[in-house]
Design an enzyme around this catalytic site. Structure first.
Site, PDB file in Angstrom:
ATOM      1  N   ASP A 225       0.672  -1.202  -0.049  1.00 44.76           N
ATOM      2  CA  ASP A 225      -0.038   0.223   0.024  1.00 44.76           C
ATOM      3  C   ASP A 225       1.021   1.284   0.102  1.00 44.76           C
ATOM      4  O   ASP A 225       1.932   1.088   0.285  1.00 44.76           O
ATOM      5  CB  ASP A 225      -0.887   0.005   1.172  1.00 44.76           C
ATOM      6  CG  ASP A 225      -2.049   0.979   1.093  1.00 44.76           C
ATOM      7  OD1 ASP A 225      -1.875   1.924   0.235  1.00 44.76           O
ATOM      8  OD2 ASP A 225      -3.202   0.993   1.904  1.00 44.76           O
TER       9      ASP A 225
HETATM   10  C1  BGC Z   1      -4.815   3.611   0.126  1.00 42.93           C
HETATM   11  C2  BGC Z   1      -4.998   2.509  -0.885  1.00 42.93           C
HETATM   12  C3  BGC Z   1      -4.885   3.244  -2.153  1.00 42.93           C
HETATM   13  C4  BGC Z   1      -3.559   3.822  -2.300  1.00 42.93           C
HETATM   14  C5  BGC Z   1      -3.180   4.634  -3.587  1.00 42.93           C
HETATM   15  C6  BGC Z   1      -3.681   4.294  -0.057  1.00 42.93           C
HETATM   16  O1  BGC Z   1      -3.461   5.485   0.994  1.00 42.93           O
HETATM   17  O2  BGC Z   1      -4.953   2.825   1.554  1.00 42.93           O
HETATM   18  O3  BGC Z   1      -6.179   1.892  -0.944  1.00 42.93           O
HETATM   19  O4  BGC Z   1      -5.008   2.158  -3.056  1.00 42.93           O
HETATM   20  O5  BGC Z   1      -3.560   4.815  -1.234  1.00 42.93           O
HETATM   21  O6  BGC Z   1      -4.061   5.761  -3.383  1.00 42.93           O
END
Ligand code: BGC
Length: 749
Positions: A225
């Protein structure tokens, strides 16, 4: 394996394992760069944007209903079609990997991202997640199943340790991921921010390598993530292939230094590079430059999906549907400014937006609008209420749109309560007092308390968040063009205090203890017999369905086939979601009173009868046995129940299922009773006793062997016999019993 990688330097190999900027991988050697972006209910493409973090600056894309609503459709075929449409949009918008679906379990109603997830139940989450992935990937775009794993809150989200026992992990928090990985083969999976039992997901070798790859056979890329990696070297060693976003080379340098110092295995970095390179090649090969998407067709699909996701929770005396020719008062600021998605990384810039008021007005020319309340709490609440009540009294029905403020559903923050704003409830009470035919309609991401709403009105529609075509779908349902058929995938509790993790959410001092264990959602409410406002699986229709007698049979492959005749007993066509729950009253382990093991979404014309067949995989009958660390099917008489909701049980059938012949290997700590309950052991024991302990047993030296045996661990016999029986003798006995296991029942090592 991508051949050119053999010739890469250590630096280039490592470089492939982290991103270039926020939304792309690096181009290294012949490995092309690809774009990854959110997801899950629309394509938020910032390709070509100067500002890679400004999510409001994304290219317009269809905003489909977020997972909270799509889940309520219980319709894998629909999710697959939505997935395909998303795949086509990703192709058109230059995106190779779409960051979704989110399949975390809604452990607590306060989690700020619950709107991005399907359910409190792992079975339906996995089935719908797999369908979504199949749809997206069928268009040559990768999915990224997230957030792996146990990411169920926003508080302290990048450091908190979710402390979960092994069985709960397997049966509740990993189960949906296992299903999606094994059934839909996602190209990537996203390692979550949080820790699991102390170890960050992105640095968790047990999770990413032992379970994900070795047990489940995942062969794609593990992407972190965004910002989840706290130690790149540990992350690579654990099985994280791609760190996102890029770190400007900072963590690449750490990994190179670790390889040179011998603290990181070069082979681990090479494996990661190979996987990223293979993904980039595969995604590039599948990419269709110049592709376009049909915005009108996708809007129509978003409308259909929204219509199938709306749940009719109450409809006394056929309050709904409304006649389009009669005057209806449409009340509430959400009619003009609907809540249609949640906040954070999933936010989409829609191609267009249908408002409920706009679409109702088109359909019902005599409709009138009253604001009722303002979204920011400004204005004269009393005056707005008076105006709304007047509009309601002058009409033949009133529709009051209620909802959570936008900030109530957002990434990065959990809620502290589950109540609708008091001002809205007071408005509803005033309108309902003036207009008996008042329909409440609720827009929300996280579940809200509905007891008071349900008491005030004869009809209640739960729309959750419907995406950009929600306004049209609401009009479709209100006027009966669409017969509502959605059902809840989350229990609506009477009070927050009744919910399973009320006392432990969101944790403290770096830990959140999942002390409710497997009893999440309806499993908890059922086990404790707690009244709920609306149960998991609940949803009505403008028609009615009669369930016949359920039969259940075991197939040769060990699966169960459940069959039940279903009749549409009303006057209009409709869809019923038949649910199948499983119980094992004789279980030797703690279980929920029942849990979902199958469902079927069935369309019936008025008066039509059809047999609904639901297949239950043997794997879904198993529980996670922590002694042998395996899924085990217990032997016993299982009860299958066909149901219209988890608390509207219609017909049950009992079937005997032969359990798995897995034997727990004995140790010196096993009880004699365990040893003797195993038929294979009895012969060995009898022989061993005669040979080794015969003298002692016969000597009558004060040891009552039979009384002692049952309740004593085998190894204690050494002390109790004052050394007459030796540890070696016992080990020999145990070894003989263990190796006497039947061939079809391997003893796990
Ligand atoms: C979120 C993810 C997301 C990623 C990219 C993170 O803060 O938890 O769900 O895909 O950012 O935007």
């Amino acid at each position: 394996m991508t051949d050119h990688l053999d010739t890469l330097t250590i630096a280039d190999t490592v470089a492939l394992g982290s991103g270039s900027g926020f939304w792309a991988t690096k181009s290294v050697g012949s490995a092309p760069s690809i774009v990854l972006t959110d997801g899950p209910h629309g394509v938020r493409s910032l390709v070509g944007s100067e500002d890679s973090l400004n999510i409001f600056n994304a290219q317009p894309a269809t905003c489909f209903p977020p997972a909270v609503s799509l889940g309520q459709s219980w319709d894998p075929e629909l999710l697959q079609r939505v997935g395909s449409a998303l795949g086509r949009e990703a192709q058109a918008l230059g995106v190779h990997v779409l960051l979704g679906p989110g399949i975390n379990i809604k452990r607590d109603p306060r989690c700020g991202r619950n709107f991005e997830y399907y359910s409190e139940d792992p079975f339906i989450s996995g089935v719908l997640g797999a369908a979504w992935v199949n749809g997206v990937q069928g268009e040559g775009v990768g999915a990224s199943v997230k957030h792996f794993a146990v990411n169920n809150q926003e508080f302290d989200r990048m450091e908190i340790s979710a402390d979960v026992d092994p069985r709960t992990l397997r049966e509740i928090y990993l189960r949906a991921f296992q299903r999606v990985v094994t059934e839909a083969k996602p190209w990537t999976i996203m390692a979550a921010y949080n820790r699991i039992n102390g170890v960050h997901a992105a640095q968790n070798r047990w999770l990413l390598t032992d379970v994900l790859r070795q047990e489940w056979g995942f062969d794609g890329v593990v992407v972190s993530d965004w910002g989840a990696v706290s130690d790149r070297v540990a992350a690579v060693a654990a099985g994280t292939d791609l760190e996102m976003p890029g770190t400007g080379g900072a963590t690449d340098a750490e990994a190179v230094a670790a390889i040179q110092a011998g603290t990181l295995d070069r082979a681990d970095a090479e494996r990661a590079a190979r996987r990223v390179s293979d993904l980039a090649q595969r995604a590039t090969d599948a990419h269709r430059p110049g592709a376009e998407f049909d915005a009108d067709a996708h809007h129509a699909l978003a409308r259909e999906a929204a219509g199938r996701s709306i749940a009719l929770l109450k409809n006394d005396a056929n309050t709904l549907p409304l006649e389009a020719t009669a005057p209806v008062a449409v009340i509430g600021a959400f009619a003009r400014a609907p809540r249609f998605q949640g906040g954070g990384s999933s936010q989409i810039v829609p191609t267009r937006l249908d408002t409920p008021w706009g679409r109702i007005q088109e359909r019902a020319p005599l409709a009138v609008y009253a604001e009722g309340f303002t979204l920011d709490g400004s204005g004269d609440a009393q005056a707005l209420r008076v105006e709304a009540v007047a509009a309601a009294s002058a009409s033949t029905a009133a529709v009051v749109l209620l909802g959570l403020p936008e900030a109530g559903d957002s990434e990065g923050a959990d809620r502290t309560h589950i109540d609708l704003p008091e001002e809205q409830l007071e408005l509803l009470a005033a309108v309902a007092a003036a207009q008996p035919r008042t329909i409440a309609l609720v827009m929300h991401g996280g579940v809200v308390r509905l007891a008071r709403v349900a008491d005030l009105v004869p009809a209640l529609l739960d729309t959750a968040l419907l995406g950009q075509a929600g306004g049209a779908a609401i009009a479709d349902v209100l006027f009966g063009d669409v017969n509502p058929s959605g059902k809840l995938t989350e229990t609506v509790p009477e009070r927050l205090e009744d919910t399973p993790s009320y006392l432990t959410f969101p944790g403290e001092l770096g830990h959140v203890r999942y002390s409710e264990g497997i009893h999440v959602g309806y499993r908890w409410f059922d086990a404790r017999d707690i009244p709920v406002t609306f149960p998991f699986g609940h949803g009505l229709s403008y028609t009615t369905f009669e369930y016949g007698d359920l039969t259940a049979t075991v197939t040769d492959a060990g699966d169960v086939l459940a069959r039940i005749p279903l009749t549409n007993t009303g006057a209009r066509a409709g869809r019923e979601i038949v649910q199948l729950y499983l119980s094992l009253p004789s279980s030797t382990v703690t279980r929920a009173p029942q849990h979902l093991v199958g469902f079927s979404s069935v369309e019936l014309e008025a008066g039509e009868t059809r047999e609904v067949v639901i297949r239950v995989d043997r794997a879904d009958i198993a529980y996670w046995n922590t002694t042998v660390d395996q899924w085990i099917v217990e032997d016993g008489d299982y009860v299958f129940t066909a149901a219209a909701s988890s608390r509207d049980l219609r017909s049950r059938a009992e079937v005997h299922i032969t359990g798995d012949a897995v034997r727990v290997p004995l140790t010196l700590n096993s009880y004699f009773s365990e040893l003797l309950s195993d038929p294979a052991a009895v012969a060995v024991v009898a022989e061993a006793f005669a040979a080794s302990f015969g003298d002692m047993a016969e000597s009558g030296d004060g040891i009552d062997m039979t009384a002692l045996m049952g309740s004593m661990p085998i190894g204690r016999l050494v002390s109790f016999s004052a050394g007459a029986v030796t540890r070696e003798q016992l080990l020999q006995l145990i070894g003989a019993v263990n190796s006497a296991a039947p061939e079809n029942a391997p003893i796990p090592s």
